[in-house]
Design an enzyme around this catalytic site. Structure first.
Site, PDB file in Angstrom:
ATOM      1  CD  GLN A  86      -2.824   1.118   2.425  1.00 14.63           C
ATOM      2  OE1 GLN A  86      -2.301   1.257   3.521  1.00 14.63           O
ATOM      3  NE2 GLN A  86      -4.131   1.026   2.267  1.00 14.63           N
ATOM      4  CE1 TYR A 144      -3.377   9.088   7.832  1.00 22.74           C
ATOM      5  CE2 TYR A 144      -4.493   7.131   7.039  1.00 22.74           C
ATOM      6  CZ  TYR A 144      -3.824   7.810   8.040  1.00 22.74           C
ATOM      7  OH  TYR A 144      -3.622   7.214   9.258  1.00 22.74           O
ATOM      8  NE  ARG A 192      -8.390  -0.790   2.827  1.00 23.94           N
ATOM      9  CZ  ARG A 192      -8.281  -1.339   4.026  1.00 23.94           C
ATOM     10  NH1 ARG A 192      -7.569  -0.765   4.967  1.00 23.94           N
ATOM     11  NH2 ARG A 192      -8.849  -2.495   4.288  1.00 23.94           N
ATOM     12  NE  ARG A 290      -9.517  -4.946  14.103  1.00 22.85           N
ATOM     13  CZ  ARG A 290     -10.627  -4.394  14.533  1.00 22.85           C
ATOM     14  NH1 ARG A 290     -10.664  -3.861  15.730  1.00 22.85           N
ATOM     15  NH2 ARG A 290     -11.717  -4.367  13.792  1.00 22.85           N
ATOM     16  CB  CYS A 313      -9.215 -11.130  16.487  1.00 25.62           C
ATOM     17  SG  CYS A 313      -9.137  -9.360  16.814  1.00 25.62           S
ATOM     18  CB  CYS A 316      -8.661  -6.327  23.055  1.00 27.35           C
ATOM     19  SG  CYS A 316      -7.008  -6.716  22.428  1.00 27.35           S
ATOM     20  CB  CYS A 331      -1.841  -9.901  19.001  1.00 28.60           C
ATOM     21  SG  CYS A 331      -3.405 -10.804  19.048  1.00 28.60           S
TER      22      CYS A 331
HETATM   23  C1  LIG Z   1      -2.943  -1.860  13.898  1.00 27.79           C
HETATM   24  C2  LIG Z   1      -3.659  -1.511  12.620  1.00 27.79           C
HETATM   25  C3  LIG Z   1      -3.000  -0.894  11.571  1.00 27.79           C
HETATM   26  C4  LIG Z   1      -3.653  -0.577  10.366  1.00 27.79           C
HETATM   27  N1  LIG Z   1      -2.944  -0.060   9.321  1.00 27.79           N
HETATM   28  C5  LIG Z   1      -3.572   0.212   8.158  1.00 27.79           C
HETATM   29  C6  LIG Z   1      -2.855   0.681   7.020  1.00 27.79           C
HETATM   30  O1  LIG Z   1      -1.621   0.784   7.000  1.00 27.79           O
HETATM   31  N2  LIG Z   1      -3.574   1.015   5.921  1.00 27.79           N
HETATM   32  C7  LIG Z   1      -4.936   0.863   5.853  1.00 27.79           C
HETATM   33  O2  LIG Z   1      -5.535   1.180   4.832  1.00 27.79           O
HETATM   34  N3  LIG Z   1      -5.630   0.362   6.888  1.00 27.79           N
HETATM   35  C8  LIG Z   1      -4.988   0.015   8.016  1.00 27.79           C
HETATM   36  N4  LIG Z   1      -5.685  -0.541   9.053  1.00 27.79           N
HETATM   37  C9  LIG Z   1      -7.114  -0.907   8.853  1.00 27.79           C
HETATM   38  C10 LIG Z   1      -7.204  -2.386   8.403  1.00 27.79           C
HETATM   39  O3  LIG Z   1      -6.624  -2.587   7.135  1.00 27.79           O
HETATM   40  C11 LIG Z   1      -8.658  -2.867   8.340  1.00 27.79           C
HETATM   41  O4  LIG Z   1      -9.342  -2.160   7.332  1.00 27.79           O
HETATM   42  C12 LIG Z   1      -9.404  -2.697   9.654  1.00 27.79           C
HETATM   43  O5  LIG Z   1      -8.616  -3.144  10.740  1.00 27.79           O
HETATM   44  C13 LIG Z   1     -10.731  -3.473   9.655  1.00 27.79           C
HETATM   45  O6  LIG Z   1     -10.483  -4.850   9.428  1.00 27.79           O
HETATM   46  P1  LIG Z   1     -10.489  -5.918  10.659  1.00 27.79           P
HETATM   47  O7  LIG Z   1     -11.751  -5.660  11.424  1.00 27.79           O
HETATM   48  O8  LIG Z   1     -10.469  -7.266   9.988  1.00 27.79           O
HETATM   49  O9  LIG Z   1      -9.277  -5.668  11.482  1.00 27.79           O
HETATM   50  C14 LIG Z   1      -5.024  -0.876  10.239  1.00 27.79           C
HETATM   51  C15 LIG Z   1      -5.705  -1.507  11.294  1.00 27.79           C
HETATM   52  C16 LIG Z   1      -5.043  -1.843  12.455  1.00 27.79           C
HETATM   53  C17 LIG Z   1      -5.790  -2.565  13.553  1.00 27.79           C
END
Ligand SMILES: Cc1cc2nc3c(=O)[nH]c(=O)nc-3n(C[C@H](O)[C@H](O)[C@H](O)COP(=O)(O)O)c2cc1C
Length: 343
Positions: A86, A144, A192, A290, A313, A316, A331
């Site tokens: 990305q 962003y 995205r 996550r 997961c 949290c 984690c």
């Molecule tokens: C610790 C962390 C870092 C993340 N870093 C990015 C990132 O670099 N770019 C991005 O578009 N989304 C980022 N996200 C969002 C995730 O890509 C994802 O869209 C979001 O966590 C929802 O998915 P999940 O519920 O399966 O975790 C991040 C999320 C977490 C928890």
């Protein structure tokens, strides 16, 4: 309707299944053995496509820097996954704070400077391709810089890049067009987008749908549908109380107007939820963030009918807190996170 473990071929590049590891900032650094092992573990666990976390596009301007990512790319390929990275642009240009238009400490970016941003993404795409990546994702979401152009709340320009929807979409479309021309056809371009409605970004889902269609026309391969404005709200990283598959309906609304594959993300954890999203035609690919930190072997266990063995997961958001504080993510469910051993 496709199943979770049906392959998907895009531009001649086969993804072995419909499972994507969403971009997740780790604060582990990028060009080191541990990071290669961390991503290879998620590939070994069965994800079809890994999207390496958001990384400043400026780092990709030097081929020698990008070439040092080859061990990471090769480690993921050896485990049978495809890998994209990305590309992120923040509110800084040559040490100065910039935004689409005046905003807090930021001055409005000039047209000439926008051109240099577009050129950077094009160069980055070529260098990623040359380092062996299967694709690159433009981070156009979460409030962003690139997302700020789409949002009338942050884009008050009166030139070709602000005002009407057509003008607010222009930067995104120029990025995709320039990257495609530079990197050629056999390189996946992902985008995205935060498809969130209304007051959060001052744009409607209908406008997001128009953006999706236009991105497709300009050469996009895969649309990744997220929500929210990054750290300013709780949508981009859903809270534990959010329903499973929380952004899937937004993905579905965008997908309805498009023919390229669409990714749904957000609190997807159970196979029934993932299958439902695919079956209902809301998305072609399912991204887990996550959950794959807690258990990188989710895809393999689910495929083998051992979903009851998945380490769940708990949402949290310890990982989120660590990430935001600049510390390596951690984690509580997975003591091996960031300490993955060699295969
Ligand atoms: C610790 C962390 C870092 C993340 N870093 C990015 C990132 O670099 N770019 C991005 O578009 N989304 C980022 N996200 C969002 C995730 O890509 C994802 O869209 C979001 O966590 C929802 O998915 P999940 O519920 O399966 O975790 C991040 C999320 C977490 C928890």
């Amino acid at each position: 309707m496709p199943g979770l473990f049906d392959p998907l071929t895009v531009k001649g590049i086969e993804l072995r299944n419909r499972i994507v590891f969403a971009p997740v900032v780790t604060n582990f650094g990028l060009r080191n053995e541990q990071t290669a092992r961390y991503y290879a573990e998620r590939a070994r666990g069965g994800a079809g496509l890994i999207i390496v976390h958001g990384t400043p596009v400026d780092l990709f301007l030097h081929l020698s820097w990008v070439q040092k990512l080859k061990p990471l790319v090769e480690a993921v390929h050896r485990e049978g996954s495809r890998i994209a990275i990305q590309l992120w642009h923040g509110n800084e240009l040559k040490g100065e704070a910039v935004a689409p238009s005046v905003q807090g400490p930021c001055r409005g970016i000039s047209r000439e400077e926008i051109r240099t941003v577009v050129e950077k993404f094009a160069t980055a795409a070529v260098h990623c391709r040359d380092a062996g990546f299967d694709g690159a994702e433009i981070h156009g979401a979460h409030g962003y810089f690139i997302n700020q152009f789409f949002s009338p709340l942050t884009n008050q320009r009166h030139d070709d890049y602000g005002g009407s929807l057509e003008k607010r979409m222009r930067l995104a479309l120029e990025l995709v067009g320039a990257m495609r021309r530079a990197a050629g056809e056999r390189f996946l371009l992902l985008y995205r987008h935060s498809a969130v409605d209304g007051e959060l970004q001052g744009a409607t889902v209908e406008e997001s749908i128009q953006l999706g269609k236009a991105l497709e026309t300009h050469g996009l391969d895969i649309l990744d549908v997220s929500a929210g404005r990054g750290q300013k709200d709780n949508l981009s990283i859903p809270e534990s109380s959010a329903p499973e598959g929380t952004h899937a309906d937004l993905a579905g609304r965008m997908k309805a107007g498009m023919s390229i594959p669409v990714i749904a993300v957000g609190r997807i954890q159970r196979r029934t939820v993932a299958d439902g999203i695919l079956r209902e035609g809301k998305a072609d690919l399912i991204a887990l963030g996550r959950q794959l930190l807690a258990d990188p072997f989710w895809p393999q266990k689910v495929r083998e009918g051992k979903e009851n063995e998945v380490v769940l997961c708990t949402y949290c958001n310890t990982c989120t807190e660590e990430m935001r504080s600049g510390r390596p993510i951690y984690c509580p469910q997975n003591p091996d996170l960031g300490k993955e051993a060699e295969a």
